[in-house]
Design a protein around this motif. Structure first.
Motif, PDB file in Angstrom:
ATOM      1  N   MET A 429       0.854  -1.193   0.000  1.00 17.57           N
ATOM      2  CA  MET A 429       0.000   0.000   0.000  1.00 17.57           C
ATOM      3  C   MET A 429       0.884   1.235   0.000  1.00 17.57           C
ATOM      4  SD  MET A 429      -2.939  -0.965   2.808  1.00 17.57           S
ATOM      5  CE  MET A 429      -3.710   0.657   2.609  1.00 17.57           C
ATOM      6  N   ASP A 430       0.372   2.306  -0.602  1.00 20.09           N
ATOM      7  CA  ASP A 430       1.097   3.580  -0.611  1.00 20.09           C
ATOM      8  C   ASP A 430       0.864   4.301   0.721  1.00 20.09           C
ATOM      9  OD1 ASP A 430       2.487   5.836  -1.190  1.00 20.09           O
ATOM     10  OD2 ASP A 430       1.130   6.559  -2.759  1.00 20.09           O
ATOM     11  N   VAL A 431       1.372   3.687   1.779  1.00 16.65           N
ATOM     12  CA  VAL A 431       1.236   4.215   3.132  1.00 16.65           C
ATOM     13  C   VAL A 431       2.635   4.202   3.763  1.00 16.65           C
ATOM     14  CG1 VAL A 431       0.248   3.850   5.422  1.00 16.65           C
ATOM     15  CG2 VAL A 431      -1.132   3.430   3.380  1.00 16.65           C
ATOM     16  N   THR A 432       3.007   5.296   4.386  1.00 18.25           N
ATOM     17  CA  THR A 432       4.353   5.415   4.950  1.00 18.25           C
ATOM     18  C   THR A 432       4.368   5.039   6.422  1.00 18.25           C
ATOM     19  OG1 THR A 432       4.946   7.163   3.395  1.00 18.25           O
ATOM     20  CG2 THR A 432       6.278   6.990   5.391  1.00 18.25           C
ATOM     21  N   ILE A 433       5.313   4.184   6.793  1.00 21.21           N
ATOM     22  CA  ILE A 433       5.566   3.890   8.207  1.00 21.21           C
ATOM     23  C   ILE A 433       6.451   5.000   8.767  1.00 21.21           C
ATOM     24  CG2 ILE A 433       6.632   2.272   9.816  1.00 21.21           C
ATOM     25  CD1 ILE A 433       5.954   0.039   7.807  1.00 21.21           C
ATOM     26  N   LEU A 434       6.018   5.643   9.828  1.00 22.49           N
ATOM     27  CA  LEU A 434       6.694   6.815  10.362  1.00 22.49           C
ATOM     28  C   LEU A 434       7.425   6.558  11.670  1.00 22.49           C
ATOM     29  CD1 LEU A 434       3.815   9.353   9.661  1.00 22.49           C
ATOM     30  CD2 LEU A 434       5.927   9.085   8.357  1.00 22.49           C
ATOM     31  N   SER A 435       7.109   5.444  12.342  1.00 24.74           N
ATOM     32  CA  SER A 435       7.726   5.211  13.642  1.00 24.74           C
ATOM     33  C   SER A 435       7.813   3.714  13.912  1.00 24.74           C
ATOM     34  CB  SER A 435       6.910   5.894  14.746  1.00 24.74           C
ATOM     35  OG  SER A 435       7.514   5.745  16.006  1.00 24.74           O
ATOM     36  N   LEU A 436       8.878   3.301  14.592  1.00 24.55           N
ATOM     37  CA  LEU A 436       9.062   1.916  15.022  1.00 24.55           C
ATOM     38  C   LEU A 436       9.363   1.895  16.512  1.00 24.55           C
ATOM     39  CD1 LEU A 436      11.358   0.223  12.331  1.00 24.55           C
ATOM     40  CD2 LEU A 436       9.009  -0.425  12.889  1.00 24.55           C
ATOM     41  N   TRP A 437       8.733   0.952  17.210  1.00 25.41           N
ATOM     42  CA  TRP A 437       8.955   0.803  18.658  1.00 25.41           C
ATOM     43  C   TRP A 437       9.245  -0.664  18.952  1.00 25.41           C
ATOM     44  CZ3 TRP A 437       6.720  -2.392  22.186  1.00 25.41           C
ATOM     45  CH2 TRP A 437       6.977  -2.127  23.551  1.00 25.41           C
ATOM     46  N   SER A 438      10.108  -0.901  19.948  1.00 26.41           N
ATOM     47  CA  SER A 438      10.398  -2.271  20.352  1.00 26.41           C
ATOM     48  C   SER A 438      10.802  -2.303  21.814  1.00 26.41           C
ATOM     49  CB  SER A 438      11.520  -2.854  19.496  1.00 26.41           C
ATOM     50  OG  SER A 438      11.879  -4.147  19.961  1.00 26.41           O
ATOM     51  N   ASP A 439      10.423  -3.368  22.493  1.00 25.91           N
ATOM     52  CA  ASP A 439      10.900  -3.616  23.854  1.00 25.91           C
ATOM     53  C   ASP A 439      11.912  -4.753  23.872  1.00 25.91           C
ATOM     54  OD1 ASP A 439       9.328  -5.807  23.352  1.00 25.91           O
ATOM     55  OD2 ASP A 439       8.060  -5.586  25.128  1.00 25.91           O
ATOM     56  N   GLY A 440      12.379  -5.127  22.680  1.00 33.45           N
ATOM     57  CA  GLY A 440      13.322  -6.221  22.564  1.00 33.45           C
ATOM     58  C   GLY A 440      12.681  -7.528  22.184  1.00 33.45           C
ATOM     59  N   ALA A 441      11.352  -7.578  22.310  1.00 34.97           N
ATOM     60  CA  ALA A 441      10.627  -8.796  21.949  1.00 34.97           C
ATOM     61  C   ALA A 441       9.497  -8.488  20.977  1.00 34.97           C
ATOM     62  CB  ALA A 441      10.079  -9.480  23.191  1.00 34.97           C
ATOM     63  N   THR A 442       8.639  -7.558  21.359  1.00 28.69           N
ATOM     64  CA  THR A 442       7.521  -7.146  20.512  1.00 28.69           C
ATOM     65  C   THR A 442       7.918  -5.907  19.715  1.00 28.69           C
ATOM     66  OG1 THR A 442       5.883  -8.021  22.041  1.00 28.69           O
ATOM     67  CG2 THR A 442       5.138  -6.321  20.510  1.00 28.69           C
TER      68      THR A 442
END
Length: 614
Positions: A429-442
């Motif tokens: 899809m022409d949708v931009t991912i703007l942020s990524l988060w992680s706790d080391g597992a999820t």
């Protein structure tokens, strides 16, 4: 006083030394910390008599000092209060946003006019709700208030009624003249004189400044203060002018000032305050900038019966100036105040950089941006990794197995194996991912059109979640996978509780571009036009946006918080209040991160990278 008259020593008793326990910021000036204000508070004006001091500001804030303690008084409506005037505390008036007029009878504040609501319970679009910004009056109890679109209201001792001003200019100042006439001033050099018989008349003025303050001098002339926006300067410059019967004359030609906000008579001279912590003393035909010790905008100033003064403004700032300080000021040290704390680093690219990510385990920091750009800083030097194709990359993080991930345009997520990138997920899809988060597992990703993706340890692939919104989500933060916040358009804050996303009202309609916190009771958001918000675990406090540059990113450590944005804007919170810092660049800053070993790194337009060392 300006006429040189001696002050009654009895009038000084209440205030002498009253604020000395406050935090000192510069010789003679002290930050008043005993007032329970937050960094989101904005104070506009004050009023004082022998019995105490009133300070007023946004959200209907009214604080009173009785000589021993500051207390917050109840206001009828939670809208900004801009100005105070009265003959005594038994007959004290306040005016402000939505045409609000309040009266204090010595005990309570009572709503008199304005803040009218419609059938839906919202403030109505009516002349009665026209914002008011200044008020003055006479010993006979009559008063006048001025505001937007040439509004002038007159209190005749019984009711407030409009008067014909003859202008549609926004009016911001009004003062009484010794002969009984009145002068009002405002946008684009507007100056009006009210003659008791002929009403209001526009006066000639060749200086097209936006006047915000007016002060009548002992000789009957009027000092006018304000400022104009200059495109080449990228901001406001201040103006001072003198009105006499012969017209308006610009003062101190060639001098460079920030925009002025308020004037007060003090110690045979005048104190002028304004943007960026500006305090100037005008005495004997000369003007001298003095050291306020702060960089916040100062919006109001009131002199006390003791000869002291209180200056108030942005970020909950209230400064007390000792009587002696109003005579012997510490000079303003311009060179020291303007020294950038941030240093530019060579990035090796001129591509726009959109994201930063600090690899806390490995000690490296990464930047990403246009055309698949990914940079790594290790041991103080920046180097380019192989590009992630030709699409823009907005966010970086690590997968649970330690693989570096890059996400951005077209809903793509790529993984780096140490030599090259390969596509790990494609939303198609022409949708931009703007942020990524992680706790080391999820892992959680967020972006355009309310996009939220999740990848858990027991799932083979990314799964799209129901976010509860179709608006863009620009930033993600959370302490664990059961407590996350995502921020976006029109003040949107979505809260994840481990099961679903729900709206979390932050109390603003400005776009929010990033979120960061130390814990669930200490969260910061930043956004459009300089919006800064804080959640203390109970409620949000929003610093009102007042023509500031957009703030695009925020982060912090145990001691401080840093926000960056358009035109090289940097704000730093030291644990007490926010203050601007010189970045040394006019380029937009779009990301900020803590740095290995301490300090901060910011990234932005044209490949700009800055480092701040504590």
């Amino acid at each position: 006083m300006m006429d040189g008259a001696m002050e009654d020593p009895g009038r000084r008793a209440l205030f002498r030394g009253a604020f000395r326990a406050s935090e000192k910021t510069a010789t003679g000036w002290h930050m008043v910390t005993s007032l329970a204000a937050g960094s989101g508070d904005v104070f506009w004006d004050g009023w004082a008599d022998e019995a105490g001091v009133f300070v007023v500001g946004d959200d209907g804030v009214i604080f009173h000092y009785d000589g021993a303690d500051w207390t917050r008084q109840a206001a009828p409506a939670p809208v900004p209060i801009h100005a105070l005037w009265g003959r005594s505390r038994d007959d004290l008036w306040a005016v402000g946003w939505m045409g609000q007029i309040l009266h204090h009878d010595g005990q309570d504040w009572r709503h008199m006019q304005g803040c009218e609501v419609d059938g839906a319970g919202k403030y109505a679009s009516s002349p009665a709700n026209t914002p008011l910004f200044a008020i003055t009056g006479g010993e006979d109890g009559r008063a006048w208030a001025v505001g937007d679109r040439g509004t002038i209201l007159h209190y005749d001792g019984a009711t407030w009624q409009p008067e014909v001003s003859g202008t549609r200019a926004h009016l911001r100042a009004i003062t009484a003249l010794p002969d009984g006439r009145l002068l009002a001033a405002g946008g684009d050099g507007t100056v009006l004189i009210r003659d008791a018989d002929a009403g209001w008349a526009v006066q000639p003025c060749a200086l097209h400044s936006n006047f915000t303050a007016a002060l009548t001098l002992p000789d009957g002339s009027v000092l006018l203060a304000g400022g104009r926006y200059f495109v080449d300067a990228g901001g406001f410059r201040g103006d001072l002018a003198l009105w006499t019967a012969d017209g308006v004359t610009k003062l101190f030609e060639g001098a460079a000032f920030s925009r002025f906000r308020a004037l007060a008579a003090c110690n045979r001279g005048v104190v002028a305050v304004g943007d960026a912590g500006q305090i100037h003393v005008i005495r004997d035909g000369r003007i001298t900038r003095v050291d306020s010790g702060i960089a916040h905008d100062i919006l109001g100033i009131v002199t006390l019966p003791s000869g002291e003064a209180l200056a108030m403004g942005d970020f909950g700032t209230v400064l007390a100036g000792e009587a002696g300080a109003l005579e012997h000021f510490t000079p303003y040290l311009a060179a020291e105040a303007e020294t950038p704390r941030w240093e530019a680093a060579e990035s090796g690219t001129d591509r726009q950089l959109w994201g930063l990510w600090h690899d806390r385990d490995g000690g490296a920091i990464y930047a990403c941006g246009e055309e698949g750009t990914v940079l790594i800083q290790d041991r103080g030097q920046w180097a380019a990794l192989p590009p992630v194709g030709n699409l823009g990359i907005h966010a970086l993080n690590r997968a649970p197995d330690g693989t570096l991930l890059a996400a951005g345009q077209m809903g793509e997520i790529h993984a780096f194996d140490g030599a090259r990138w390969h596509k790990a997920f494609d939303l198609h899809m022409d949708v931009t991912i703007l942020s990524l988060w992680s706790d080391g597992a999820t892992l959680i990703a967020a972006g355009d059109e309310g996009l939220v993706l999740q990848k858990t340890p027991d799932a083979p692939d990314w799964v799209r979640m129901a976010s509860g919104t179709k608006s863009a989500l620009y930033g993600l933060w959370g302490p664990d996978d059961r407590h996350l916040l995502a921020v976006g358009d029109f003040g949107l804050v979505q809260r994840w509780n481990g099961t679903r996303w729900d709206a979390f009202n932050a109390g603003t309609e400005y776009f929010l571009f990033d979120v960061w916190g130390r814990g669930l009771d200490d969260i910061f958001v930043v956004g459009l036009s300089g919006t800064i918000g804080h959640f203390d675990g109970q409620r949000w406090t929003i610093t009102p946006a007042r023509a500031r540059a957009d703030l695009l990113a925020v982060t912090g450590d145990a001691d401080q918080v840093v926000a960056v944005g358009a035109a090289g804007t940097v704000y730093r919170h030291d644990g007490q209040r926010w203050a601007p810092e010189a970045s040394g660049t006019p380029l937009g800053l779009r990301a900020v991160s803590t740095a290995p070993g301490g300090g901060f790194v910011a990234a932005g337009d044209q490949g700009s990278l800055l480092a701040r060392r504590d």
